[in-house]
Enzyme design. Structure first.
Site, PDB file in Angstrom:
ATOM      1  N   HIS A 144       0.846  -1.210   0.000  1.00 53.15           N
ATOM      2  CA  HIS A 144       0.000   0.000   0.000  1.00 53.15           C
ATOM      3  C   HIS A 144       0.878   1.255   0.000  1.00 53.15           C
ATOM      4  O   HIS A 144       0.708   2.150  -0.812  1.00 53.15           O
ATOM      5  CB  HIS A 144      -0.895  -0.071   1.241  1.00 53.15           C
ATOM      6  CG  HIS A 144      -1.691   1.158   1.558  1.00 53.15           C
ATOM      7  ND1 HIS A 144      -3.066   1.189   1.521  1.00 53.15           N
ATOM      8  CD2 HIS A 144      -1.316   2.406   1.939  1.00 53.15           C
ATOM      9  CE1 HIS A 144      -3.496   2.396   1.855  1.00 53.15           C
ATOM     10  NE2 HIS A 144      -2.457   3.158   2.127  1.00 53.15           N
ATOM     11  N   GLU A 145       1.852   1.283   0.893  1.00 48.85           N
ATOM     12  CA  GLU A 145       2.667   2.491   1.025  1.00 48.85           C
ATOM     13  C   GLU A 145       3.688   2.618  -0.105  1.00 48.85           C
ATOM     14  O   GLU A 145       3.782   3.660  -0.745  1.00 48.85           O
ATOM     15  CB  GLU A 145       3.424   2.490   2.360  1.00 48.85           C
ATOM     16  CG  GLU A 145       2.542   2.495   3.596  1.00 48.85           C
ATOM     17  CD  GLU A 145       1.831   3.814   3.822  1.00 48.85           C
ATOM     18  OE1 GLU A 145       2.157   4.810   3.149  1.00 48.85           O
ATOM     19  OE2 GLU A 145       0.912   3.840   4.664  1.00 48.85           O
ATOM     20  N   HIS A 166       0.850   4.295  -2.734  1.00 46.98           N
ATOM     21  CA  HIS A 166       1.090   5.745  -2.707  1.00 46.98           C
ATOM     22  C   HIS A 166       2.365   6.104  -3.456  1.00 46.98           C
ATOM     23  O   HIS A 166       2.496   7.205  -3.972  1.00 46.98           O
ATOM     24  CB  HIS A 166       1.203   6.241  -1.270  1.00 46.98           C
ATOM     25  CG  HIS A 166      -0.067   6.101  -0.497  1.00 46.98           C
ATOM     26  ND1 HIS A 166      -1.281   6.466  -1.001  1.00 46.98           N
ATOM     27  CD2 HIS A 166      -0.305   5.646   0.762  1.00 46.98           C
ATOM     28  CE1 HIS A 166      -2.216   6.229  -0.091  1.00 46.98           C
ATOM     29  NE2 HIS A 166      -1.648   5.732   0.980  1.00 46.98           N
ATOM     30  N   GLU A 188      -6.439   6.580  -0.944  1.00 44.31           N
ATOM     31  CA  GLU A 188      -6.319   5.387  -0.094  1.00 44.31           C
ATOM     32  C   GLU A 188      -6.822   4.164  -0.844  1.00 44.31           C
ATOM     33  O   GLU A 188      -6.258   3.073  -0.740  1.00 44.31           O
ATOM     34  CB  GLU A 188      -7.097   5.558   1.210  1.00 44.31           C
ATOM     35  CG  GLU A 188      -6.510   6.585   2.170  1.00 44.31           C
ATOM     36  CD  GLU A 188      -5.030   6.374   2.423  1.00 44.31           C
ATOM     37  OE1 GLU A 188      -4.570   5.217   2.400  1.00 44.31           O
ATOM     38  OE2 GLU A 188      -4.326   7.376   2.619  1.00 44.31           O
TER      39      GLU A 188
HETATM   40 ZN   LIG Z   1      -2.484   5.100   2.740  1.00 46.57          ZN
END
Ligand SMILES: [Zn+2]
Length: 736
Positions: free
Chosen positions: A447-448, A452, A505
């Protein structure tokens, strides 16, 4: 009128109430860092000490960014517990007629105010009120030691916040603009249109909203006048550096006046800067030194540009023993989505130390896979990420980023008891408990770093040059050349405003779901064979369950979502339900207690053939709309999947009642203090209870607690007319 006590209506109204109190058995856990701290060298301990002082002082700013009453509540509680510790006050409580439950409810409330830095939840943005009768709390305060010492002050404090502390008027139940809720990022008379106009103005002047608040007034001629106030130590009249000089003045914009000023939270930021200066003396390298210098300039001047410079140094400071991040960087709580909470102590920022006894476990995660095709381009990834919506998005895109994962936070936050595992089939529960931690680690990492950390924005600079080839890059959704992009000062947050956080997100979560299916990725996490299969299954199962739990953070009355991540997970659940073919099933059931329940199941054999292509398609659409600044397309897509209705077969609105009925309160963390003793620093830890959390705050500002409280009250006083109508402030009423 009220119906049978067990009728669904009665049940529903009781559930609404429980949403606004913290339960007496709320989880409280100590964040243990004693071993890691012990293994630090003396210089590292001093560095960590001063940096965390800076963070704690800065954290107080959050009180001023939450609700008009939050600073007074904080001061009232601080005074009560500084004069008498939780045990002593407890004895008094019993003698004044509070039951043990009622006193525990009060301790939990106080712990909640301290750990959320205000009376609204930092996760979910709803208000919480003390779960005991108001007159009993008032009686306890009147009997308290603090009241005996300063009766006038304590009475005044109660007059300022007693009413609002308990009030659950519709407008006060959640953070939001004007009639939709409470916020102190904007004056009480600002609505969405004001926020939009202000954003347009800020974009036109290339001013970031991150460290600002907006106050609206009419001038004498009746013209609308907005004050954009920057957070800084220095006031508007102090000498201005060359970067801010052209910005700190009045502007005429679309028939209104915009006055850009600074000096918001000045006395608190002064403490932050002092401590950053002391930190500097113990920096381990020049990157840290430069980082601190830029942050000092940022908080002194109110400069976001300086903060970005600081972040550049922060990225270059690879693998430090003491890791941190500080500043106005999170935009989750701004109703408009572009202002930053001060990212100070958790949940608003952090200082963390590496546990030298455990280091070297995983190393860098360095893996890439093409997800949305060559034509869209990706950016280089370095090893470790800042937060998704930070003002430093442009730095992330061009220079890299870091990811920091806080081991003791994760291990405490995700410890789950089997009997508290809602909405899962019995046969899934053991597997879920076994693999929740490892699957979470995989999902967060992806996710990070690759969520992102990936995905290019197409930008045309003011000079006209584009960062992509307008003649060659093809939009994979339409098969045509790129038609739209970001221009000049436009950013992802300013363009997508209210949906930016959650949309981003969602994009990152989709990346995690998609890439965890890749065997090479799982091997980096030392997962192979059956274990790898189980981790994939639990990661996906956890996501669909989280989508269901997310309904807690939807407010039907206003039709809004209050928590970016939970909305994102709900959207993903909808996407996977829509994929059909028996991938996910969601049923309304009745629990063993006879009350409504629900069951969510995932067919693990359908993840690859059905789930993977569904997520791939959705992720590509999200990415293309983001890259091309297609706000209309993005809103249509994301808004559509975010809609919560009572239509069959899922009937999400009814499921929301079930989720509220069976929800588990979020855990609170008790954090240590550091104390300077001679030339060295010691760590003071507290027990993992509400009383322990309160004690940690009573001892947090040993030198200047009273001065800080005076600053807080003065700062909140100075602006109170922006939220209270004049009659409410009449002295006659507060002295009654
Ligand atoms: Zn996030």
């Amino acid at each position: 009128r009220a119906g049978h006590p067990c009728s669904p209506r009665r049940l529903a109204s009781k559930m609404v109430d429980s949403q606004y109190v913290l339960p007496n058995d709320v989880g409280l856990a100590l964040l243990d860092c004693s071993e890691a701290f012990r293994l630090l060298l003396r210089g590292e301990r001093l560095y960590a000490h001063y940096l965390s002082r800076a963070c704690w002082y800065g954290g107080l700013v959050v009180l001023l960014q939450t609700s008009p009453e939050a600073p007074a509540i904080y001061v009232l509680l601080s005074r009560l517990f500084r004069a008498q510790d939780p045990d002593q006050l407890g004895e008094l409580a019993r003698s004044t007629g509070l039951t043990d439950q009622e006193y525990q409810a009060f301790l939990v409330y106080a712990a909640g105010v301290f750990s959320n830095m205000g009376n609204y939840k930092s996760f979910g943005d709803t208000k919480f009120v003390p779960n005991l009768p108001k007159d009993k709390l008032r009686r306890l305060i009147w009997q308290s030691q603090a009241f005996q010492e300063q009766p006038e002050e304590m009475k005044l404090l109660w007059d300022r916040c007693g009413e609002l502390m308990f009030s659950l008027d519709a407008q006060q139940r959640q953070l939001g603009l004007r009639e939709k809720g409470t916020t102190t990022y904007f004056s009480g008379n600002c609505c969405l249109e004001d926020a939009q106009l202000a954003q347009k103005f800020l974009d036109s002047q290339n001013i970031s909203a991150y460290n600002t608040r907006l106050f609206k007034e009419k001038d004498k001629a009746g013209q609308t006048c907005y004050e954009v106030r920057l957070a800084s130590v220095l006031g508007t009249d102090a000498p201005v550096d060359h970067e801010l000089a052209p910005k700190l003045r009045s502007f005429e914009f679309e028939g209104c006046t915009f006055r850009v000023t600074r000096g918001d939270y000045a006395p608190l930021l002064e403490r932050v800067v002092e401590n950053l200066q002391r930190t500097k003396a113990h920096a381990a390298n020049t990157n840290q030194e430069h980082m601190l210098e830029h942050y000092i300039r940022s908080f002194t001047q109110g400069s976001i540009a300086a903060h970005k410079e600081g972040s550049r140094c922060w990225i270059r400071d690879k693998g430090p023993i003491v890791e941190s991040y500080i500043g106005f960087i999170e935009s989750y709580r701004d109703p408009y989505g572009s202002r930053g909470d001060t990212r100070f102590p958790p949940p608003h920022g952090f200082v963390a130390v590496v546990n030298k006894a455990m280091c070297g476990a995983r190393g860098a995660l360095c893996f890439r896979e093409k997800v949305w095709g060559h034509s869209m381009g990706q950016v280089g990834l370095s090893q470790v990420s800042a937060s998704p919506t930070s003002p430093d998005d442009d730095i992330r895109q061009t220079e890299g980023f870091k990811n920091v994962s806080l081991g003791n936070v994760l291990s405490v936050a995700y410890a789950t008891q089997k009997d508290k595992l809602t909405f899962l089939a019995e046969e899934d529960k053991d597997l879920y408990i076994k693999w929740k931690g490892p699957s979470f680690e995989v999902q967060v990492g992806l996710h990070e770093l690759l969520g992102h950390g990936s995905g290019k924005l197409f930008v045309q600079e003011e000079k006209g040059t584009c960062n992509f080839d307008r003649e060659a890059v093809i939009n994979p959704e339409t098969g045509e050349l790129i038609q739209s992009w970001y221009r000049g000062g436009e950013t992802w947050d300013s363009k997508f405003s209210t949906i930016a956080s959650s949309y981003e997100e969602c994009r990152a979560e989709c990346v995690g779901l998609y890439l965890c299916l890749n065997k090479d990725v799982l091997r980096i996490f030392e997962l192979e064979g059956e274990d790898a299969e189980d981790v994939i299954y639990i990661n996906w199962l956890n996501m669909v369950r989280a989508g269901l739990l997310g309904l807690e953070f939807y407010t039907p009355e206003t039709g809004t979502w209050r928590q970016a991540h939970m909305q994102a997970r709900f959207v993903i659940l909808r996407v996977l339900l829509e994929a059909g073919e028996g991938l996910v099933s969601l049923q309304h059931t009745t629990g063993a207690d006879g009350k409504p329940d629900a069951l969510i199941t995932l067919n693990r054999n359908k993840i690859l053939p059905v789930g993977k292509p569904a997520i791939e398609r959705f992720l590509r659409r999200l990415q293309v709309l983001k890259s091309t600044a297609d706000v209309a397309g993005g809103r249509a897509l994301y808004g559509g999947f975010s809609a919560v209705t009572d239509e069959g077969p899922e009937r999400f609105l009814s499921l929301r009642d079930t989720v509220l009925l069976r929800k588990e309160a979020r855990k609170m963390f008790v954090q240590a203090n550091t104390r300077l003793e001679g030339e060295d620093v010691t760590l003071v830890q507290y027990e993992g209870t509400a009383a322990g959390l309160i004690r940690s705050f009573s001892e947090r500002f040993p030198e200047d607690a009273e001065l800080l409280e005076r600053h807080l009250l003065e700062l909140s006083d100075a602006d109170s007319h922006f939220w209270h109508k004049p009659p409410k402030q009449l002295p006659s009423q507060s002295r009654a």
